[in-house]
Design a protein around this motif. Sequence first.
Motif, PDB file in Angstrom:
ATOM      1  N   ALA A 103      20.386  37.895  14.637  1.00  0.00           N
ATOM      2  CA  ALA A 103      20.340  39.245  15.207  1.00  0.00           C
ATOM      3  C   ALA A 103      18.957  39.574  15.738  1.00  0.00           C
ATOM      4  O   ALA A 103      17.949  38.990  15.317  1.00  0.00           O
ATOM      5  N   GLY A 104      18.929  40.503  16.674  1.00  0.00           N
ATOM      6  CA  GLY A 104      17.657  40.926  17.240  1.00  0.00           C
ATOM      7  C   GLY A 104      17.881  41.594  18.580  1.00  0.00           C
ATOM      8  O   GLY A 104      19.010  41.666  19.059  1.00  0.00           O
ATOM      9  N   PRO A 105      16.793  42.053  19.197  1.00  0.00           N
ATOM     10  CA  PRO A 105      16.926  42.733  20.480  1.00  0.00           C
ATOM     11  C   PRO A 105      17.153  41.721  21.600  1.00  0.00           C
ATOM     12  O   PRO A 105      16.822  40.537  21.444  1.00  0.00           O
ATOM     13  N   LYS A 158      16.958  53.212  24.536  1.00  0.00           N
ATOM     14  CA  LYS A 158      15.643  52.973  25.142  1.00  0.00           C
ATOM     15  C   LYS A 158      15.386  51.496  25.427  1.00  0.00           C
ATOM     16  O   LYS A 158      14.293  51.114  25.845  1.00  0.00           O
ATOM     17  N   ALA A 159      16.378  50.654  25.168  1.00  0.00           N
ATOM     18  CA  ALA A 159      16.182  49.213  25.384  1.00  0.00           C
ATOM     19  C   ALA A 159      15.902  48.914  26.850  1.00  0.00           C
ATOM     20  O   ALA A 159      16.453  49.562  27.740  1.00  0.00           O
ATOM     21  N   LEU A 160      15.024  47.924  27.089  1.00  0.00           N
ATOM     22  CA  LEU A 160      14.700  47.568  28.468  1.00  0.00           C
ATOM     23  C   LEU A 160      15.803  46.754  29.129  1.00  0.00           C
ATOM     24  O   LEU A 160      15.852  46.616  30.332  1.00  0.00           O
ATOM     25  N   SER A 161      16.661  46.139  28.341  1.00  0.00           N
ATOM     26  CA  SER A 161      17.806  45.436  28.930  1.00  0.00           C
ATOM     27  C   SER A 161      18.948  45.387  27.936  1.00  0.00           C
ATOM     28  O   SER A 161      18.744  45.341  26.733  1.00  0.00           O
ATOM     29  N   ASP A 162      20.147  45.430  28.474  1.00  0.00           N
ATOM     30  CA  ASP A 162      21.370  45.250  27.695  1.00  0.00           C
ATOM     31  C   ASP A 162      21.545  46.212  26.518  1.00  0.00           C
ATOM     32  O   ASP A 162      22.248  45.894  25.559  1.00  0.00           O
ATOM     33  N   GLY A 163      20.964  47.387  26.608  1.00  0.00           N
ATOM     34  CA  GLY A 163      21.117  48.356  25.523  1.00  0.00           C
ATOM     35  C   GLY A 163      22.575  48.719  25.285  1.00  0.00           C
ATOM     36  O   GLY A 163      22.978  48.988  24.161  1.00  0.00           O
ATOM     37  N   ARG A 164      23.352  48.730  26.345  1.00  0.00           N
ATOM     38  CA  ARG A 164      24.754  49.131  26.253  1.00  0.00           C
ATOM     39  C   ARG A 164      25.539  48.310  25.233  1.00  0.00           C
ATOM     40  O   ARG A 164      26.535  48.770  24.693  1.00  0.00           O
ATOM     41  N   GLN A 165      25.081  47.095  25.005  1.00  0.00           N
ATOM     42  CA  GLN A 165      25.819  46.230  24.087  1.00  0.00           C
ATOM     43  C   GLN A 165      25.133  46.093  22.723  1.00  0.00           C
ATOM     44  O   GLN A 165      25.656  45.418  21.836  1.00  0.00           O
ATOM     45  N   SER A 166      23.988  46.735  22.558  1.00  0.00           N
ATOM     46  CA  SER A 166      23.253  46.599  21.300  1.00  0.00           C
ATOM     47  C   SER A 166      23.747  47.579  20.242  1.00  0.00           C
ATOM     48  O   SER A 166      23.969  48.751  20.532  1.00  0.00           O
ATOM     49  N   LEU A 167      23.887  47.078  19.024  1.00  0.00           N
ATOM     50  CA  LEU A 167      24.191  47.948  17.893  1.00  0.00           C
ATOM     51  C   LEU A 167      22.905  48.628  17.447  1.00  0.00           C
ATOM     52  O   LEU A 167      21.828  48.023  17.507  1.00  0.00           O
ATOM     53  N   ASP A 168      22.995  49.873  16.967  1.00  0.00           N
ATOM     54  CA  ASP A 168      21.804  50.442  16.360  1.00  0.00           C
ATOM     55  C   ASP A 168      21.758  49.970  14.902  1.00  0.00           C
ATOM     56  O   ASP A 168      22.669  49.275  14.430  1.00  0.00           O
ATOM     57  N   PHE A 169      20.713  50.313  14.197  1.00  0.00           N
ATOM     58  CA  PHE A 169      20.527  49.743  12.853  1.00  0.00           C
ATOM     59  C   PHE A 169      21.661  50.118  11.895  1.00  0.00           C
ATOM     60  O   PHE A 169      22.115  49.310  11.087  1.00  0.00           O
ATOM     61  N   LYS A 170      22.114  51.359  12.012  1.00  0.00           N
ATOM     62  CA  LYS A 170      23.151  51.824  11.101  1.00  0.00           C
ATOM     63  C   LYS A 170      24.469  51.083  11.358  1.00  0.00           C
ATOM     64  O   LYS A 170      25.161  50.649  10.433  1.00  0.00           O
ATOM     65  N   GLN A 171      24.787  50.945  12.630  1.00  0.00           N
ATOM     66  CA  GLN A 171      26.012  50.218  12.991  1.00  0.00           C
ATOM     67  C   GLN A 171      25.956  48.771  12.510  1.00  0.00           C
ATOM     68  O   GLN A 171      26.942  48.213  12.023  1.00  0.00           O
ATOM     69  N   PHE A 172      24.772  48.177  12.653  1.00  0.00           N
ATOM     70  CA  PHE A 172      24.612  46.781  12.239  1.00  0.00           C
ATOM     71  C   PHE A 172      24.774  46.651  10.727  1.00  0.00           C
ATOM     72  O   PHE A 172      25.436  45.740  10.229  1.00  0.00           O
ATOM     73  N   VAL A 219      20.728  50.239  35.483  1.00  0.00           N
ATOM     74  CA  VAL A 219      21.539  51.356  34.985  1.00  0.00           C
ATOM     75  C   VAL A 219      21.423  51.477  33.471  1.00  0.00           C
ATOM     76  O   VAL A 219      21.967  52.391  32.874  1.00  0.00           O
ATOM     77  N   ASP A 220      20.684  50.529  32.859  1.00  0.00           N
ATOM     78  CA  ASP A 220      20.646  50.441  31.395  1.00  0.00           C
ATOM     79  C   ASP A 220      20.248  51.742  30.706  1.00  0.00           C
ATOM     80  O   ASP A 220      20.867  52.144  29.734  1.00  0.00           O
ATOM     81  N   ARG A 221      19.208  52.387  31.211  1.00  0.00           N
ATOM     82  CA  ARG A 221      18.701  53.587  30.539  1.00  0.00           C
ATOM     83  C   ARG A 221      19.793  54.630  30.330  1.00  0.00           C
ATOM     84  O   ARG A 221      19.806  55.350  29.341  1.00  0.00           O
ATOM     85  N   PHE A 222      20.721  54.742  31.286  1.00  0.00           N
ATOM     86  CA  PHE A 222      21.789  55.738  31.150  1.00  0.00           C
ATOM     87  C   PHE A 222      23.028  55.152  30.467  1.00  0.00           C
ATOM     88  O   PHE A 222      23.653  55.797  29.637  1.00  0.00           O
ATOM     89  N   GLU A 223      23.346  53.914  30.802  1.00  0.00           N
ATOM     90  CA  GLU A 223      24.536  53.290  30.211  1.00  0.00           C
ATOM     91  C   GLU A 223      24.413  53.195  28.700  1.00  0.00           C
ATOM     92  O   GLU A 223      25.401  53.187  27.971  1.00  0.00           O
ATOM     93  N   ASN A 224      23.206  53.087  28.242  1.00  0.00           N
ATOM     94  CA  ASN A 224      22.941  52.969  26.811  1.00  0.00           C
ATOM     95  C   ASN A 224      23.373  54.178  26.006  1.00  0.00           C
ATOM     96  O   ASN A 224      23.607  54.084  24.805  1.00  0.00           O
TER      97      ASN A 224
END
Lengths: 335, 335, 335, 335
Positions: free
Chosen positions: C99-101, C305-319, D50-55
């Motif tokens: 796991a990781g960003p 606030k992720a610079l890439s792929d935030g849409r698919q990242s779990l936050d800590f609580k979800q993880f 689009v990441d900043r908003f899609e997140n």
Amino acid sequence: MIVILKTNHSEEDLNHIIEISKEMGFTNHVSKGAKKTIVGVIGDDSYVSVDRFENLTYVDKVVKVLKPYKLVSKQFHPEKTVIDLGDGNKIGSGFPIIAGPCAVESEGLLDEVGSLLSQLSVAYLRGGAFKPRTSPYSFQGLGLEGLKILRKTADKYSLKVVTELMSVAESDMVNEYSDIIQIGSRNAQNFRLLEQCGKLSKPILLKRGYMSRTEEFLQSAEYIMANGNPNVILCERGIRTFETITRNTLDLSIVPYVLEESHLPILVDPSHATGKRELVPSMAYAAWAAGADGIMVEIHPKPEKALSDGRQSLDFKQFEQMKLKLDRLINAQVL
Amino acid sequence: MIVILKTNHSEEDLNHIIEISKEMGFTNHVSKGAKKTIVGVIGDDSYVSVDRFENLTYVDKVVKVLKPYKLVSKQFHPEKTVIDLGDGNKIGSGFPIIAGPCAVESEGLLDEVGSLLSQLSVAYLRGGAFKPRTSPYSFQGLGLEGLKILRKTADKYSLKVVTELMSVAESDMVNEYSDIIQIGSRNAQNFRLLEQCGKLSKPILLKRGYMSRTEEFLQSAEYIMANGNPNVILCERGIRTFETITRNTLDLSIVPYVLEESHLPILVDPSHATGKRELVPSMAYAAWAAGADGIMVEIHPKPEKALSDGRQSLDFKQFEQMKLKLDRLINAQVL
Amino acid sequence: MIVILKTNHSEEDLNHIIEISKEMGFTNHVSKGAKKTIVGVIGDDSYVSVDRFENLTYVDKVVKVLKPYKLVSKQFHPEKTVIDLGDGNKIGSGFPIIAGPCAVESEGLLDEVGSLLSQLSVAYLRGGAFKPRTSPYSFQGLGLEGLKILRKTADKYSLKVVTELMSVAESDMVNEYSDIIQIGSRNAQNFRLLEQCGKLSKPILLKRGYMSRTEEFLQSAEYIMANGNPNVILCERGIRTFETITRNTLDLSIVPYVLEESHLPILVDPSHATGKRELVPSMAYAAWAAGADGIMVEIHPKPEKALSDGRQSLDFKQFEQMKLKLDRLINAQVL
Amino acid sequence: MIVILKTNHSEEDLNHIIEISKEMGFTNHVSKGAKKTIVGVIGDDSYVSVDRFENLTYVDKVVKVLKPYKLVSKQFHPEKTVIDLGDGNKIGSGFPIIAGPCAVESEGLLDEVGSLLSQLSVAYLRGGAFKPRTSPYSFQGLGLEGLKILRKTADKYSLKVVTELMSVAESDMVNEYSDIIQIGSRNAQNFRLLEQCGKLSKPILLKRGYMSRTEEFLQSAEYIMANGNPNVILCERGIRTFETITRNTLDLSIVPYVLEESHLPILVDPSHATGKRELVPSMAYAAWAAGADGIMVEIHPKPEKALSDGRQSLDFKQFEQMKLKLDRLINAQVL
């Protein structure tokens, strides 16, 4: 049929395969390689399912040797099928154009279209009276009223009617009012409808399913022919892929393949394939160059007012220009 | 709906869009950016086609804001749909298993299967009396005779019958003999058949078309519901992709997506998805873990003798082992 | 290899095939059926191209009998490969989580993640220092600086580093700072890079190409092994299909298939497959149920606030919740 | 960029979006509909992710308004790019043909091919010195020796050399010996290699990835241009689909689309697309009719002896006939 056994099969397994093949009326031929044993099951396997062998746990793979169709195949019917619609109109010879609006919206619209086709010497009028729509809330067509408008317009301008049949219940009606019956892409594997088409008197224009492999497409045609109707016209109209700039991906390679494999004529529909009017003319020229037997396109006097699929419809001026260039290509007699 | 204009549009073009949106009963909101003009067309666009705007030559793109379905949506029906089949059997609650042979081949076969299901406390018996086959020459099912065998077996062992309906003509017959009516993958966009399902009294198990996007799958369910039948059970059964080791690619991600989007129950059919019996149990466990409402699998006492799809059928022992593990998973109550 | 001749071949054609097969060091076996002649070319054809026969105009089809890989195959290496990373961490045994960003954005971010992993007993830290991006204008990663942050964080919290290698030029650097080297989906057939991986000392986590068939995926692993590195970890991460609700379609069926076919461990990456965080936990449970050897997921303390792929990242609580459920599944010991 | 919020968002969520858009340097425009709130984020979003908003969990969808490329776009460079290779040879004007064997097998072979091309006035010689092969055990090309043979042959017959570059390590070598450098389909998203191409002096012939959407294909070209090399030639070569009669599906619709969207020339490779020599000529004519800027085909004096891809190679006679017909099409001047 060729049956390839798994590496660790027993002698008993092999004997079982031989027995089954005998039971099915085939002779066989065993070939033992360094690592693999292969049984050639000899006989006409065109219509035999691979299931009996694939089911066996000690079988690795089964390969069919013959194609799964016969009536559509050139092998059994070497001369090209030419469908005579009367009044000098033939499909399977020349490069006929079928054109018209997506849906029959009104008599006025059809009259405008019919008049144009007549002026441009385009002999086939298309238009949907029954519309298969993804959403139950979209415009579903005028039904019988639409069929009557099509017929009236066609008779007035000496055109042939091409229109879609969506269900067995409406087949007599559509058969009566049309000259060519279209089966749409979403019904390409609606087997009951295909069987019914076999019993109708009019030629069937069978659109390729947007998820059909060529072999399945030809088997759908085989369904119609096996049920009694020899007059099938194939139509490539794009397949579903991952590409998103076009609605579907026009698969023109199927044209020379089918011309070699089958005696049936094959048309191309660049309108539904691309979904964008600006790409239609280029794909129409490409269809001709690929050897297609004709094209089917959507036109509308005011595409921006069309009730469906306006985005892919050519306006009258665009259609006229395309027709002009196609005539020049054909008349140059270079291919 | 959001309408994005092309860079070089005129003021007149913009006015035209505003007029059309008014004509359609919407209000609108114009936003001029550095390079692009965007018109927000405000109102319920769920069932409005994008055609009117997409048709316009000066329009670059049209984006719908609302989903193209309503009745299937959780938004309008927040509680989960649970379909009560009687005798304590429910779909949409628990993890029911539907099992049986691909085709009803004989009464003897069905009796063997029925007896096993009864012993294992599996309540739903599947089997095809009408078989849609790619080739017109393959085994097409026993028809009415098959339906009667299904009913007799189910009644003997207190099971519920799940069987496929292929055409409108046979709908009364299938409705009479079955408890749940299945619509197969190749008929997923046979809209006339979907409409007819809306008028039948039995719940409909709607298989995803192997070429259907999730949105289209839900719209097919909407067709049935909009025609009057609220009892729709969705079933993921694999989609066609480029992968060749499996017959289709089982798309399990659809399960959590649909559970969030719709109130309808969703089952998984790992047999048709994979086409290989050795992959079925793992995919059944995965379906449970993904949150599916149940599974549908093919079983056969002697898969190597099945008249169709034996390659994907579990034998009785394999099925029993799988059932055992599923029970353990469910009973562990960890998810 | 099995060579099927076209119907109208001559005796001379047949002799030519026999000659070629002899020239290639094979024996052969001719079988003449009612309509087709078939030549079994006997010998080890694993690495022999079908080209020599497919090229011939009178050949209809060529079927290979053996698989096109050897080192990855269970047949030649029956025991499961377990990769020992030291400190009790193994891949190919248990159900490790990586796991990781998506990207190593800063030391602060990595420290937050490292601390969490350590608390939750997750042993593998992932993060991209070099990012392959579709657009040349997107964030491309911190490079060497990112590698150093990864190493420092991992050492502080006793974690193992998993990070992507994008090119041969950076291979020594990445080999030095990482514990496991990842090859991304877009480089799945970058053969020079695969060859280079064969020469590195660290295990290789090979992501499936989003366009790779299973057979091609295994051949890519074969490239690495044939060049000297036996420690390959496969990773399913979704394939490109026509479905649009998920970024790719997670193909879980590959898991039981590969477990039967190969001795290599196989992980699942539900983050890249689905592209949507709300679908990730369900697919993680399903991966476990399908038999996968572990998972790889993206997490971020503030996905928005992720610079890439935030849409698919779990936050800590979800993880944390997902980890908890996975532990319960594993500990229930029911599969 | 257009941000569509979920139905149940709060006022705070909306404010957060406005803040982020300001933070990114954009102005914005809020539009509240009956059910949905939409924020128009105004400014040049070409290169903004689009990441900043899609997140954000309360965002439903983000739509980009501008295309994700600039240098390849016609909008910023309206005149067609014509690449001058010297000696009167141009790409982007006329209908050049690139022909040659798949692999440089020997000097003798190349001499035969070179002599033929010279006789037929075909100016471009292709041939692979470095071959990307799916299997590590297949023939990998002659390397530097192959490059030298290509150069020698081309110089003897006054031809231009087109050959593939597989890795950064070999780029100087390939740049030295070739006139046009080809990037193969499997490297279409090998971003380090694309960056390197930007630094080379020779024009780059960029093959479309067999899984690349048109937008991604154009972004790969953008990578090369953004790194300094303006001379990019696009080449459609088929995409991977579910169809199996052809190796890939030739997507000719991309030709008119790209001609409208970009100033770069686009060629078509019917050999790799179809994988079958009998389909190549028809697809070559179709490519011309679709408006392509030229074609690239494989030829071999004895296809049945080719070391790779013989199945798709035309023999000399077939190539000559195809060339003749293409000349007639072009000279008819009807399109």
